[in-house]
Structures are given as C-alpha cells and as structure tokens.
Scaffold this active site. Structure first.
Site, PDB file in Angstrom:
ATOM      1  N   SER A  47      11.825  -4.384  -7.344  1.00  0.00           N
ATOM      2  CA  SER A  47      11.068  -3.269  -6.784  1.00  0.00           C
ATOM      3  C   SER A  47      11.260  -3.237  -5.270  1.00  0.00           C
ATOM      4  O   SER A  47      11.818  -4.164  -4.678  1.00  0.00           O
ATOM      5  CB  SER A  47       9.583  -3.415  -7.119  1.00  0.00           C
ATOM      6  OG  SER A  47       9.045  -4.556  -6.469  1.00  0.00           O
ATOM      7  N   LEU A  49       9.025  -3.563  -2.850  1.00  0.00           N
ATOM      8  CA  LEU A  49       8.341  -4.695  -2.231  1.00  0.00           C
ATOM      9  C   LEU A  49       8.994  -6.006  -2.621  1.00  0.00           C
ATOM     10  O   LEU A  49       9.136  -6.915  -1.791  1.00  0.00           O
ATOM     11  CB  LEU A  49       6.859  -4.694  -2.631  1.00  0.00           C
ATOM     12  CG  LEU A  49       6.057  -5.904  -2.161  1.00  0.00           C
ATOM     13  CD1 LEU A  49       6.106  -6.041  -0.643  1.00  0.00           C
ATOM     14  CD2 LEU A  49       4.614  -5.808  -2.648  1.00  0.00           C
ATOM     15  N   TYR A 191      -5.080   2.103 -14.506  1.00  0.00           N
ATOM     16  CA  TYR A 191      -4.521   1.341 -13.387  1.00  0.00           C
ATOM     17  C   TYR A 191      -5.632   0.620 -12.614  1.00  0.00           C
ATOM     18  O   TYR A 191      -5.529  -0.576 -12.322  1.00  0.00           O
ATOM     19  CB  TYR A 191      -3.746   2.276 -12.468  1.00  0.00           C
ATOM     20  CG  TYR A 191      -3.097   1.593 -11.288  1.00  0.00           C
ATOM     21  CD1 TYR A 191      -1.988   0.772 -11.479  1.00  0.00           C
ATOM     22  CD2 TYR A 191      -3.590   1.757 -10.004  1.00  0.00           C
ATOM     23  CE1 TYR A 191      -1.380   0.137 -10.402  1.00  0.00           C
ATOM     24  CE2 TYR A 191      -2.993   1.130  -8.925  1.00  0.00           C
ATOM     25  CZ  TYR A 191      -1.895   0.322  -9.116  1.00  0.00           C
ATOM     26  OH  TYR A 191      -1.301  -0.305  -8.052  1.00  0.00           O
ATOM     27  N   LYS A 195      -6.346  -3.472 -12.133  1.00  0.00           N
ATOM     28  CA  LYS A 195      -6.401  -4.086 -10.805  1.00  0.00           C
ATOM     29  C   LYS A 195      -7.744  -4.778 -10.563  1.00  0.00           C
ATOM     30  O   LYS A 195      -7.805  -5.829  -9.916  1.00  0.00           O
ATOM     31  CB  LYS A 195      -6.136  -3.032  -9.726  1.00  0.00           C
ATOM     32  CG  LYS A 195      -4.702  -2.507  -9.736  1.00  0.00           C
ATOM     33  CD  LYS A 195      -3.710  -3.638  -9.520  1.00  0.00           C
ATOM     34  CE  LYS A 195      -2.271  -3.182  -9.540  1.00  0.00           C
ATOM     35  NZ  LYS A 195      -1.320  -4.294  -9.322  1.00  0.00           N
ATOM     36  N   SER A 226       7.298   4.378  -1.118  1.00  0.00           N
ATOM     37  CA  SER A 226       8.728   4.134  -1.224  1.00  0.00           C
ATOM     38  C   SER A 226       9.349   4.178   0.159  1.00  0.00           C
ATOM     39  O   SER A 226       8.714   4.595   1.134  1.00  0.00           O
ATOM     40  CB  SER A 226       9.393   5.170  -2.136  1.00  0.00           C
ATOM     41  OG  SER A 226       9.265   6.461  -1.589  1.00  0.00           O
TER      42      SER A 226
END
Length: 311
Positions: A47, A49, A191, A195, A226
């Site tokens: 990814s 990151l 999501y 988390k 991004s």
C-alpha cells in the site's frame, strides 16, 4: 541601533536555520540507530503507507519482512528498495505472501515470518480495508470481510508473534489505526466498528504485556490520502457540517505517517493522534458534549440525503 538590528536579523535567521538542520540530522541518525539490525515486519507493505514505511525502515538499517497479498507488487517494492539502498548499510528484505482477510492462513504465515530471522522485534500492523455506504445496504458478508481484514487479521497475526516477544522480553507492536477508532462517521459503519474494535484490543494488550517489556503503540491519522489526490475545492461554506467534514477528510500524506511511525518506534510512544485542530476538536466534543456532536452529524446526514449527488 536600527542598523545593528538590520545586520543582526540575517545572522539570527542563519543561526536558527543551522540549529534546525542540526536537529534534523541528529533526529535522522537517532532514528537509524533505533531500528538498525532490528527485525521489522510490515503488513500490507504494497500500500502507499506500507511502501513509505518500508523505505524509511530499510534506510534505517532494519531487517525487513514485507507482507502483502500480491507477489508481483511485493517484488516491485523489493526492486525499488534495493535499487536505491547502500548494500553495505542495509539488509535485503524478505518477502512473505499474506492476505490478512484470510484468517485461516495467518497462523501458517506467522510461522513463515518467524522463520525469516527467528524473531520479530517490531510488528507494524498496517493493513486496512475500507467500505462506504448506508448501513442497511451493506451486507453482513461484507461487514464480516471488513472485520476480518481490519480486526481479526491483525490480532491473529499479533497473537501468533507475541509469544516470541514475551519469551525474549522485548518487542514493539505498532497499530496504524484511524480517527474512526475514536469517533464514528456516517456511512462508514463497518469500517468504524472494525477500527473501534482494533483500538480497544491493542489498548487492553498494552497493559497486559508491559511487564514483559513489550510496548504497544497506536498511530491514528485522520485519513491517509493517496500520493496524488488532494482535497477538491467547492462551496464548502454552505454549512457547518460541510466545513467540519472537509477539515476532517483532508487526510495525511503517507510519507508523513511513515515518518511518524518511525518517531513512534524511536521515542517508544504509546499513542499518537495525527490530525489538524478540527478533527481533534471533534474528538473532544464527542467526549464531553456528545449530544451536540450527534446533532451536528445528524444534520449533515439529513443534508446529504436531501441533496442529490452530482453525476
């Protein structure tokens, strides 16, 4: 007096610039020594990151184990790292195929990770899957998939590698989480739930493993944007909600998050919250003035549902 002040100003600016340069160099060398020769495992290394974390820790002299679910992209990352690194100061990264959403294979992959160097010093849990939509339109199957990737996958890998850290009485686990581990945003129910669950697990784990000198750290940015996507311009002044939401979704660049992960490892921080003042204020408002926070969020939802989206 005036002439002296004018002459002193450039010297003062030069001195400040010199001190900043020295501080940056010392920080860079300190970061390098903190991870040099350490075995660092990075999940979802392919990814945005993940790539930046791989770059930062590889440059720092860490022995990397890069995990990802696409072998070709792992090899591309491998080539990119070794093409710019000094082989006399860095280690050749190890590659491991890992899909955290496939819980059944995580235990076996954890053994493969340990076989690379025989131990793990730093585990960076970075993998994350996002979904957006009204709760009643998201299937339970998709809810479970999000929970597997964002919660069950990371904790399964952590549990598999943790005994090695405990037996050696050393190690650090870093969870790259999200602001939605602290407050919920509409249309991101699955999501946000994943988390919240992940943050709760690692907060509890932190206290449990402290006696074994194993450190647990969480890094929570707003959103990781991004490389080439920036906030769009528009008539955001139409409501408080839009202003708040735009500030909340600015996002942080992967390079900045990767450098913060390195600082977290170096300084052994327990919790880091990366956000501009608006999201930070939102977290405090959610805690101390929940009714006001819920009213603002509900107002935004009603406004979104009443105005057709362009296109």
């Amino acid at each position: 007096m005036g002439v002296t002040a004018v002459l002193m100003l450039p010297l003062l600016l030069l001195g400040i610039s010199g001190l900043l340069f020295i501080y940056q160099e010392v920080s860079r060398l300190w970061s390098k020594s903190a991870v040099q020769n350490k075995v660092v495992v990075i999940t979802d290394a392919i990814s945005g990151l993940g790539k930046e974390c791989a770059r930062v820790f590889h440059t720092g002299g860490a022995r990397l184990v890069l995990c990802g679910k696409n072998w070709e992209r792992l090899e591309m990352l491998y080539d990119a790292l070794i093409s710019v690194a000094d082989p006399s100061k860095t280690f050749t990264p190890k590659l491991v195929l890992l899909d955290l959403s496939d819980i059944s294979c995580v235990q076996d992959v954890a053994k493969e990770v340990l076989d690379c160097y025989g131990c793990v010093d730093i585990l960076i849990n970075n993998a994350s899957v996002k979904v957006k939509g009204p709760a009643h339109k998201i299937s339970l199957e998709l809810d479970k998939k999000i929970m597997d990737a964002n919660y069950f996958g990371p904790i399964t890998l952590t549990k598999a590698l943790l005994p090695n850290m405990i037996s050696r009485r050393t190690g650090q686990i870093v969870l790259v989480n999200n602001i939605q581990g602290k407050l919920g945003i509409p249309f991101r129910t699955a999501y946000a739930a994943s988390k919240h669950a992940a943050l709760g697990f690692f907060d509890c784990l932190r206290a449990e493993v402290e006696e074994y000198d194993v450190l647990v750290s969480t890094v929570s940015p707003t959103f990781i944007r991004s490389y080439h996507v920036y906030p769009g311009h528009g008539n955001w002044e139409a409501s408080i909600w839009k202003f708040f939401f735009r500030k909340l979704t600015y996002g942080v660049h992967p390079v900045d998050v990767a450098e913060e992960v390195m600082r977290t490892v170096r300084r052994k921080k327990q919790e880091v919250f990366m956000a501009n003042p608006i999201p930070k204020a939102a977290v405090y408002i959610r805690t101390f003035f929940p009714e006001f926070f819920f009213a603002v969020v509900a107002c935004g939802v009603r406004e979104k549902l009443s105005v057709p989206e362009e296109g």
